[in-house]
Design an enzyme around this catalytic site. Structure first.
Site, PDB file in Angstrom:
ATOM      1  N   ARG A  41       0.857  -1.202   0.000  1.00  0.00           N
ATOM      2  CA  ARG A  41       0.000   0.000   0.000  1.00  0.00           C
ATOM      3  C   ARG A  41       0.888   1.247   0.000  1.00  0.00           C
ATOM      4  O   ARG A  41       0.580   2.243  -0.658  1.00  0.00           O
ATOM      5  CB  ARG A  41      -0.898  -0.003   1.246  1.00  0.00           C
ATOM      6  CG  ARG A  41      -2.041  -0.985   1.149  1.00  0.00           C
ATOM      7  CD  ARG A  41      -3.042  -0.801   2.278  1.00  0.00           C
ATOM      8  NE  ARG A  41      -2.596  -1.341   3.541  1.00  0.00           N
ATOM      9  CZ  ARG A  41      -2.904  -2.559   4.008  1.00  0.00           C
ATOM     10  NH1 ARG A  41      -3.685  -3.354   3.291  1.00  0.00           N
ATOM     11  NH2 ARG A  41      -2.475  -2.971   5.175  1.00  0.00           N
ATOM     12  N   CYS A  43      -2.536 -14.447  -3.236  1.00  0.00           N
ATOM     13  CA  CYS A  43      -2.179 -14.893  -1.880  1.00  0.00           C
ATOM     14  C   CYS A  43      -2.446 -16.390  -1.733  1.00  0.00           C
ATOM     15  O   CYS A  43      -2.544 -16.898  -0.631  1.00  0.00           O
ATOM     16  CB  CYS A  43      -2.935 -14.085  -0.827  1.00  0.00           C
ATOM     17  SG  CYS A  43      -4.710 -14.232  -0.940  1.00  0.00           S
ATOM     18  N   ASP A  98     -15.898  -4.249  -4.426  1.00  0.00           N
ATOM     19  CA  ASP A  98     -15.779  -5.370  -3.489  1.00  0.00           C
ATOM     20  C   ASP A  98     -17.153  -6.015  -3.352  1.00  0.00           C
ATOM     21  O   ASP A  98     -18.178  -5.349  -3.482  1.00  0.00           O
ATOM     22  CB  ASP A  98     -15.275  -4.908  -2.114  1.00  0.00           C
ATOM     23  CG  ASP A  98     -14.664  -6.060  -1.317  1.00  0.00           C
ATOM     24  OD1 ASP A  98     -13.427  -6.179  -1.282  1.00  0.00           O
ATOM     25  OD2 ASP A  98     -15.434  -6.861  -0.749  1.00  0.00           O
ATOM     26  N   SER A  99     -17.148  -7.317  -3.080  1.00  0.00           N
ATOM     27  CA  SER A  99     -18.428  -8.015  -2.939  1.00  0.00           C
ATOM     28  C   SER A  99     -19.053  -7.772  -1.567  1.00  0.00           C
ATOM     29  O   SER A  99     -20.230  -8.059  -1.369  1.00  0.00           O
ATOM     30  CB  SER A  99     -18.224  -9.521  -3.165  1.00  0.00           C
ATOM     31  OG  SER A  99     -17.226  -9.990  -2.299  1.00  0.00           O
ATOM     32  N   PHE A 143     -11.303  -5.658  -5.527  1.00  0.00           N
ATOM     33  CA  PHE A 143     -11.213  -6.359  -4.237  1.00  0.00           C
ATOM     34  C   PHE A 143     -10.665  -5.369  -3.193  1.00  0.00           C
ATOM     35  O   PHE A 143      -9.660  -5.628  -2.533  1.00  0.00           O
ATOM     36  CB  PHE A 143     -10.300  -7.595  -4.323  1.00  0.00           C
ATOM     37  CG  PHE A 143     -10.591  -8.513  -5.483  1.00  0.00           C
ATOM     38  CD1 PHE A 143     -11.592  -9.488  -5.382  1.00  0.00           C
ATOM     39  CD2 PHE A 143      -9.863  -8.430  -6.667  1.00  0.00           C
ATOM     40  CE1 PHE A 143     -11.845 -10.355  -6.446  1.00  0.00           C
ATOM     41  CE2 PHE A 143     -10.124  -9.286  -7.732  1.00  0.00           C
ATOM     42  CZ  PHE A 143     -11.115 -10.247  -7.622  1.00  0.00           C
ATOM     43  N   ASP A 166      -6.299  -7.394  -6.045  1.00  0.00           N
ATOM     44  CA  ASP A 166      -5.858  -8.068  -4.818  1.00  0.00           C
ATOM     45  C   ASP A 166      -6.936  -9.049  -4.366  1.00  0.00           C
ATOM     46  O   ASP A 166      -7.593  -8.837  -3.342  1.00  0.00           O
ATOM     47  CB  ASP A 166      -5.563  -7.021  -3.727  1.00  0.00           C
ATOM     48  CG  ASP A 166      -4.995  -7.664  -2.474  1.00  0.00           C
ATOM     49  OD1 ASP A 166      -4.488  -8.798  -2.555  1.00  0.00           O
ATOM     50  OD2 ASP A 166      -5.072  -7.030  -1.401  1.00  0.00           O
TER      51      ASP A 166
END
Ligand code: SAH
Length: 394
Positions: free
Chosen positions: A211, A339, A249-250, A227, A299
């Site tokens: 970040r 990730c 984002d969900s 995301f 991400d």
């Protein structure tokens, strides 16, 4: 004293100091150890190799505490491990700039299955192994003494505990309960974190250094943050002078908190856009509307929890990276991450290369990124390297 004896030839990984012993490597167990109890690990020929925590329900049947058969896994042993982990993070204690970081990172800190994250005056614990569960009371006492933080909250509400035969559990362990949102400081910016219900232990601390890196690319940029969770990359980009950020984002709760975090840092929100939706669909909609961006962040959550899911994960990564390359303006930059532990850095790079090829763009790698240094990777535990990222310019 209980013992586990390995099959002939299966002591190799122990000699290389890998902390996991899989059930298939074990010849027999003697002494009827309880879940989490310390057992002496023996080679087939009867040579003691060290001490491990026994976990009868798990495929990872034992996790090595020590490769020295002469130590005792007691109060002092655990205290030393906790104190060394905290000592390694001493450089993070510039508390006005960053007061949220991982204090203990499981296997890589010699405490297999223990995650402890610090958020200002709160510690959040995740216990993911029978061995740590067995020593829970003593660990709590030692953690409070070593960290000087007395508010402990437990987020043992992850499905991963079932693999160790442990029930899900969450709540206050010691001190005051956290407020609805705890305000943390990360590299001079502030974030509200929901320690009780947020993802992981509340914040993606592993992305802190990345970040910070986005600042260098964000000035005057039109950005798409896919995301976005609670707006980490967006806050840093806007603080560095981004023109606007489209956030997807969900999770509606995450988006709401992301907006709060922009406000908290007094950053401009007029030109930003907020979408609660599925990135796979929203990227296609943006493409169909012929939108374009200077900088895109991808991400996503873990697409592959195990090696068996790698093919499916690869298709997912390829899809979103391909669409993103198409949405970039000439000269634009992609911050792309994975990730998934099962996807190696080399494989990830190959997937991103395939996506660029199919999108018809030429791209170069400007930077290779990884997890923040408070999530160390022990050389004897390569599984600890899970987050990888590429900064690509087309
Ligand atoms: N970059 C963030 C962390 C992202 S975590 C930070 O720095 O804080 C991954 C996020 O993806 C989570 O917030 C999760 O809610 C979201 N997510 C998972 N699947 C999704 C999907 N298909 N579409 C959109 N968002 C999704």
């Amino acid at each position: 004293m209980s013992e586990i004896t390995l099959k002939p030839g299966r002591e190799r990984s122990v000699r290389q100091q890998h902390p996991w012993l899989f059930s298939g490597a074990i010849d027999h167990t003697s002494g009827d150890p309880k879940p989490g109890e310390s057992v002496c690990v023996m080679s087939f020929s009867g040579e003691p190799l060290g001490w491990a925590a026994y976990s009868p329900m798990s495929q990872i049947r034992a996790r090595m505490w020590s490769f020295d058969p002469n130590v005792c896994i007691d109060h002092e042993f655990i205290n030393n491990r906790i104190r060394s982990a905290i000592q390694r993070r001493a450089s993070y204690s510039g508390l006005t700039i960053t007061d949220a970081y991982r204090l203990i990172h499981g296997e890589s800190d010699g405490l297999p299955g223990l995650i402890v994250d610090r958020y200002g005056n709160y510690l959040v614990l995740q216990i993911l192994s029978a061995g740590i569960e067995f020593h829970r009371d003593i660990l709590i006492e030692l953690l409070i003494a070593a960290s000087g933080v007395s508010n402990l909250y437990e987020r043992c509400d992850t499905e991963m505990r079932a693999l160790e035969g442990l029930p899900e559990r969450s709540g206050v362990i010691h001190g005051s309960p956290p407020p609805e949102h705890v305000t943390i400081h990360e590299n001079g910016l502030r974030f509200q974190v929901d320690l009780l219900h947020g993802q992981k232990t509340g914040f993606y601390l592993d992305q802190r250094e990345n970040r910070q890196k986005i600042r260098a690319y964000a000035q005057d940029a039109k950005i798409l943050n896919c995301f976005c969770y609670t707006g980490g990359f967006s806050v840093f980009a806007l603080a560095a002078g981004a023109e606007s950020v489209v956030n997807i984002d969900s999770s509606a709760d995450a988006i709401e908190l992301a907006r709060t975090n922009i406000e908290l840092n007094r950053l401009p929100d007029k030109r930003n856009d907020w979408m609660v939706g599925d990135v796979f669909h929203e990227l296609r909609k943006l493409r169909d509307r012929a939108e374009s961006f200077d900088l895109i962040v991808l991400d996503p959550p873990k697409f592959a929890a195990t090696f068996a899911q790698v093919d499916k994960a690869a298709r997912g990564y390829k899809d979103i990276n391909l669409l993103s390359f198409k949405l970039l303006k000439p000269g634009g930059t992609l911050f792309t991450f994975s990730c998934s532990g099962g996807v190696s850095p080399a494989l990830f790079q190959k997937i991103v290369a395939g996506a660029a090829l199919d999108a018809g763009v030429n791209a170069v790698i400007l930077e290779k990124l990884g997890q923040a240094s408070d999530h160390p990777i022990a050389l004897n535990f390569p599984e600890g390297e899970y987050l990888k990222g590429l900064v690509c310019r087309i």
